[in-house]
Design a protein around this motif. Structure first.
Motif, PDB file in Angstrom:
ATOM      1  N   SER A  72       0.775  -1.360  -0.142  1.00 56.05           N
ATOM      2  CA  SER A  72      -0.107   0.042  -0.045  1.00 56.05           C
ATOM      3  C   SER A  72       0.921   1.370  -0.027  1.00 56.05           C
ATOM      4  O   SER A  72       1.860   1.398   0.978  1.00 56.05           O
ATOM      5  CB  SER A  72      -0.777  -0.155   1.254  1.00 56.05           C
ATOM      6  OG  SER A  72      -1.658   1.145   1.217  1.00 56.05           O
ATOM      7  N   SER A  73       0.576   2.053  -0.878  1.00 55.81           N
ATOM      8  CA  SER A  73       1.276   3.393  -0.953  1.00 55.81           C
ATOM      9  C   SER A  73       0.779   4.463   0.470  1.00 55.81           C
ATOM     10  O   SER A  73       1.451   5.067   0.736  1.00 55.81           O
ATOM     11  CB  SER A  73       0.987   4.242  -2.156  1.00 55.81           C
ATOM     12  OG  SER A  73      -0.442   4.397  -2.411  1.00 55.81           O
ATOM     13  N   GLU A  74      -0.269   3.844   0.922  1.00 56.09           N
ATOM     14  CA  GLU A  74      -0.964   4.980   1.871  1.00 56.09           C
ATOM     15  C   GLU A  74      -0.233   4.595   3.264  1.00 56.09           C
ATOM     16  O   GLU A  74      -0.464   5.236   4.335  1.00 56.09           O
ATOM     17  CB  GLU A  74      -2.415   4.394   2.445  1.00 56.09           C
ATOM     18  CG  GLU A  74      -3.275   4.841   1.096  1.00 56.09           C
ATOM     19  CD  GLU A  74      -4.738   4.630   1.087  1.00 56.09           C
ATOM     20  OE1 GLU A  74      -5.079   3.916   2.120  1.00 56.09           O
ATOM     21  OE2 GLU A  74      -5.480   5.139   0.062  1.00 56.09           O
ATOM     22  N   THR A  75       0.500   3.377   3.279  1.00 55.46           N
ATOM     23  CA  THR A  75       1.227   3.141   4.608  1.00 55.46           C
ATOM     24  C   THR A  75       2.775   3.490   4.320  1.00 55.46           C
ATOM     25  O   THR A  75       3.712   2.970   5.015  1.00 55.46           O
ATOM     26  CB  THR A  75       1.167   1.724   5.108  1.00 55.46           C
ATOM     27  OG1 THR A  75       1.518   0.662   4.091  1.00 55.46           O
ATOM     28  CG2 THR A  75      -0.296   1.445   5.528  1.00 55.46           C
ATOM     29  N   ARG A  77       5.085   5.404   4.792  1.00 56.58           N
ATOM     30  CA  ARG A  77       5.652   6.564   5.375  1.00 56.58           C
ATOM     31  C   ARG A  77       6.745   6.176   6.395  1.00 56.58           C
ATOM     32  O   ARG A  77       7.211   5.226   6.680  1.00 56.58           O
ATOM     33  CB  ARG A  77       4.266   6.885   6.388  1.00 56.58           C
ATOM     34  CG  ARG A  77       3.123   6.945   5.758  1.00 56.58           C
ATOM     35  CD  ARG A  77       2.999   8.289   4.884  1.00 56.58           C
ATOM     36  NE  ARG A  77       1.542   8.556   4.518  1.00 56.58           N
ATOM     37  CZ  ARG A  77       1.170   8.148   3.301  1.00 56.58           C
ATOM     38  NH1 ARG A  77       2.052   7.669   2.556  1.00 56.58           N
ATOM     39  NH2 ARG A  77      -0.221   8.387   2.936  1.00 56.58           N
ATOM     40  N   SER A 102       2.183  13.688   6.350  1.00 59.00           N
ATOM     41  CA  SER A 102       0.765  13.552   6.019  1.00 59.00           C
ATOM     42  C   SER A 102      -0.119  13.449   7.259  1.00 59.00           C
ATOM     43  O   SER A 102       0.306  12.826   8.264  1.00 59.00           O
ATOM     44  CB  SER A 102       0.785  12.214   5.426  1.00 59.00           C
ATOM     45  OG  SER A 102      -0.653  11.629   5.135  1.00 59.00           O
ATOM     46  N   GLN A 104      -2.843  11.840   7.124  1.00 57.07           N
ATOM     47  CA  GLN A 104      -3.567  10.800   6.673  1.00 57.07           C
ATOM     48  C   GLN A 104      -3.571   9.702   8.115  1.00 57.07           C
ATOM     49  O   GLN A 104      -2.464   9.382   8.496  1.00 57.07           O
ATOM     50  CB  GLN A 104      -3.097  10.053   5.360  1.00 57.07           C
ATOM     51  CG  GLN A 104      -4.135   8.882   5.185  1.00 57.07           C
ATOM     52  CD  GLN A 104      -3.460   8.386   3.570  1.00 57.07           C
ATOM     53  OE1 GLN A 104      -2.690   9.195   2.979  1.00 57.07           O
ATOM     54  NE2 GLN A 104      -4.206   7.336   3.194  1.00 57.07           N
ATOM     55  N   THR A 106      -4.756   5.577   7.913  1.00 60.39           N
ATOM     56  CA  THR A 106      -4.888   4.322   7.287  1.00 60.39           C
ATOM     57  C   THR A 106      -5.453   3.081   8.131  1.00 60.39           C
ATOM     58  O   THR A 106      -4.520   2.995   8.911  1.00 60.39           O
ATOM     59  CB  THR A 106      -3.869   4.007   6.217  1.00 60.39           C
ATOM     60  OG1 THR A 106      -3.835   5.178   5.259  1.00 60.39           O
ATOM     61  CG2 THR A 106      -4.309   2.776   5.370  1.00 60.39           C
TER      62      THR A 106
END
Length: 110
Positions: A72-75, A77, A102, A104, A106
């Motif tokens: 996942s690009s969302e994790t 970090r 960020s 964000q 998730t």
């Protein structure tokens, strides 16, 4: 898969049943090279250039083995926080690239 992975700057939490989940982290070569000598234009790259860890990894203490539970690009970090109850986890904030944080959050379900 036999590929070295860096979890420096990553986040980890107890998944339960002798397992640990880990997300994010810096690319060791990019980070190390920047520490040795900051390249010209380093902070001008797009976030993808920094190759932060996209794999959601699970370490099984009984078998002493790592596996990839997802990508996942969302994790991806550095400096995020990972908290959860053993089944549901929140990957909170973190840097998308050096100096850019960020807001964000998730959620991950196991």
């Amino acid at each position: 898969e036999g590929t070295a992975v860096s979890l420096g700057g990553g986040a980890a939490a107890v998944l339960g049943s002798g397992k640990v989940v880990a997300t994010g982290g810096v690319d060791k070569d990019i980070f190390y090279n920047a520490l040795v000598k900051l390249p010209e234009g380093y902070f001008e790259h797009e976030p993808e250039w920094f190759r932060l860890g996209r794999n959601i990894l699970v370490y099984d203490t009984a078998s002493d083995k790592w596996s990839v539970a997802g990508v996942s690009s969302e994790t991806a970090r550095a400096g995020a926080v990972l908290v959860g109850d053993g089944r549901t986890f929140a990957n909170i904030c973190g840097e998308l690239m050096p100096g850019v944080r960020s807001p964000q959050v998730t959620l991950l379900e196991f």
